[in-house]
Design a protein around this motif. Sequence first.
Motif, mmCIF file in Angstrom:
data_model
loop_
_atom_site.group_PDB
_atom_site.id
_atom_site.type_symbol
_atom_site.label_atom_id
_atom_site.label_comp_id
_atom_site.label_asym_id
_atom_site.label_seq_id
_atom_site.Cartn_x
_atom_site.Cartn_y
_atom_site.Cartn_z
ATOM 1 N N ALA A 23 -7.122 0.087 -0.911
ATOM 2 C CA ALA A 23 -6.239 0.833 -0.008
ATOM 3 C C ALA A 23 -5.069 1.471 -0.751
ATOM 4 O O ALA A 23 -4.586 2.529 -0.355
ATOM 5 N N ILE B 143 -14.069 2.621 3.479
ATOM 6 C CA ILE B 143 -12.926 2.939 2.614
ATOM 7 C C ILE B 143 -13.392 3.718 1.379
ATOM 8 O O ILE B 143 -12.733 4.669 0.965
ATOM 9 N N TYR C 269 -7.845 1.927 7.427
ATOM 10 C CA TYR C 269 -8.194 1.193 6.201
ATOM 11 C C TYR C 269 -6.964 0.826 5.376
ATOM 12 O O TYR C 269 -7.042 0.016 4.473
ATOM 13 N N LEU C 270 -5.819 1.450 5.667
ATOM 14 C CA LEU C 270 -4.621 1.182 4.868
ATOM 15 C C LEU C 270 -4.125 -0.242 5.071
ATOM 16 O O LEU C 270 -3.768 -0.919 4.121
ATOM 17 N N SER C 271 -4.082 -0.690 6.319
ATOM 18 C CA SER C 271 -3.654 -2.078 6.513
ATOM 19 C C SER C 271 -4.307 -2.751 7.718
ATOM 20 O O SER C 271 -4.476 -3.971 7.718
ATOM 21 N N THR D 112 -7.388 -4.347 0.009
ATOM 22 C CA THR D 112 -6.008 -3.882 -0.098
ATOM 23 C C THR D 112 -5.807 -3.113 -1.402
ATOM 24 O O THR D 112 -5.133 -2.087 -1.429
ATOM 25 N N ALA E 234 -2.406 3.053 11.256
ATOM 26 C CA ALA E 234 -2.652 1.935 10.334
ATOM 27 C C ALA E 234 -2.411 0.614 11.065
ATOM 28 O O ALA E 234 -2.570 -0.449 10.492
ATOM 29 N N VAL F 236 0.815 -1.216 0.000
ATOM 30 C CA VAL F 236 0.000 0.000 0.000
ATOM 31 C C VAL F 236 0.855 1.276 0.000
ATOM 32 O O VAL F 236 0.513 2.251 -0.659
ATOM 33 N N SER G 143 -4.217 5.259 -0.267
ATOM 34 C CA SER G 143 -2.865 5.652 0.104
ATOM 35 C C SER G 143 -2.298 6.663 -0.888
ATOM 36 O O SER G 143 -1.656 7.642 -0.503
#
Lengths: 263, 264
Positions: free
Chosen positions: A153, A236, A213-215, A150, A189, A72, A157
Motif C-alpha cells: 500500500a 492491490i 487498499y490503502l488502509s 501495508t 480508505a 501509508v 499510495s
Amino acid sequence: MKKYLALFRTSWQVALTYRASFLMFFVVSVIQTVFLLYLWFAIYDQGGKIGDYNFQEILTYYLLQFVLNGIVSTFISWDIITEIKEGGFSNYFLKPIDYFRWQATINYASKIVEILFIIVGVGIASFFLFREFVLPPASGLMLFHMVILTLLATLLSFILEFLIGMAAFWITEAFSFKFLTMTITRFFAGNILPLSLLPVPLIVASQFTPFPYLSYVPVQIYLGRITDIGSAYIGIVFWIILLYFTARWVYRMGIKKYEAVGS
Amino acid sequence: MFTRILKIYGLFLAQNIKKEMMYRTSFFILIVIDFIAISVPVIFFQVLFSDVDTIGGWGFPAILILVGSVSFLREMAYLTFREGLGALGEQIRTGRFDVLLTKPFPTQLLVAFREISLVESLGEGVVGFLLIVYGFTHLEIDVSLLHVAAYVLLLFVSFILYYSIVLLINTVAFWIVRAESLGALMWTFMEMARYPREILRGIGKIFFTFVIPISLVATVPSAALAGNIKPDQVALLLFLTVAFFILATFVWKKGIQHYNSASS
C-alpha cells in the motif's frame, strides 16, 4: 567541497519542510482520532451499536486505521506541485536522473523515519493505553498478510500521490485539487467510517477505486473480516501496475506540456 | 470610524471578488471541493443515526444544525478575517507589515481584510445554511422566533471567539517566523467543532473548553436553535469569548511592540 555542502544544506532544508508537513499531518490525525474515540465511547456507553461492530472491534478498527494511515500516507504531491508551479522542476532536465525514481527515493527515505515514529511512538502507546479494548489479530497469518499488504500500500499510495502531483502541469489550482483528492482518499480508505457501513451506492463506488487498499483492506484482514486474501493481493497489484503505467504516461504528457509552455 | 471601516471593507471585498472572478475554473473547483467536504460529515452522521437515535442528547436534525453552523461560521470568517490573519506571518517575513503599520487605519483590520474571500468557502457556507434550515424545520419540538434570535446572537458571540482564537494563533508569527502550518491546525479544530460537546470528558473536555474552546463555538448556538439552550454553557461561552478577546488583543499589542523593537 563547497558545492556538496550547499547540496547538503538544501537537502536538509527540504527534509525539514517535509518533516513539518508530516508532523502537521500527524497532529491532525491524532486530534481526529481522539474525537472519534470520544464519540465511540459516548455511543457505546449509551448502549448504542454501530453496524455489526462491537466496541472492541470499532476501537481496534480506528486505532489500526490511524497507524496504517500514518505509515501509508505520503505528501510528495505537495513537493511536486511546488516544483512544477515555481519552475524548480526545470532543474531535473539537466540531471541524469529519472524523476519518478528520484521522488520514490526521497519518499522511502523519509518513510523509514516516519514509520518508526508512528509505530514506536504512538501505535504502541495507544494500543497500551487502550489495551483492555484492543483485539488481537484474527491469526498470526492474517497479521503477516496485513503487514505485506501495508507495504504494498505504501507503493500504491506513492504512485497515487505522484499522479496527483502531475495535475500541476495542467491546472493552476493544483493545491485545491490535492485537497479534494485527499478528502476523497481518506473517505474511501475507510478513515472516517468502515466502508461496509456506508450507503450501498457508496460501497459500490468505493470498489471501483484503489483507495480501500490503502488502509481499509489491511485493517479488515487484521480483524478477520476479509478472508479472501487472494483477491486482496490481486486487487492491490492490479491497481499498482495500472496506476504505475498511467503515471508514467501522464508524466510524459506533462513534460510535453511543460516544454511547450517554456518555448 | 465605523462607516470608514465599512467603506474600506467594501473596497477590499469588491477588489478581491474581481480578482477571484478572473479564474473561472478555480471558482468551479472550489465549489466542488466544498460540496464534497461538507458531504463527508453529513454522510458520517447519517450512518451513525441509522443505528442510534441520539448522540450526547443530540438528535439528527440538531446535528445537521451543528454541522451547518460550523460551515456557516467558516464562510463568515473567510468573508472577514480568516485568510488575512493567516497571512500575517508572510506579511512580517516579507517586510510588507511595515507599510501596513503606517496606514491611518487599524492595522489588525487591515491585515484581516486584505485577503477576504467570497468564493473560497462559498459552497460550504451556502450548503451549511441549507443544512441549518433543514435541521431547524425537521426538529421534533415547537420552534419559536425566540430560538432563532438566541441563535443569531450566540452565533455572533461565537464568531468573535473564533476571531480571537485565530488571531491568537497567528500572532505567534511575531516571534516564530514560520507559523503557516498553524492555519491547518485551526482548520482541523473547526472540523472537530462539529461533534456534540457532550461526548468529551476528562482532560479532552478541559482542553477543548479552556485551551482551544472549539467545543463551545458551534454547539452553544446550535443547541439554542434546537430549543435545548443550556444557561451554564452560554455563560461559559460568553466568559471565554471575553477572556480570549482580551488575551488576543494583549498578545497582538505585545507582538507589535516586539516587531518594532526588532526592526530598530
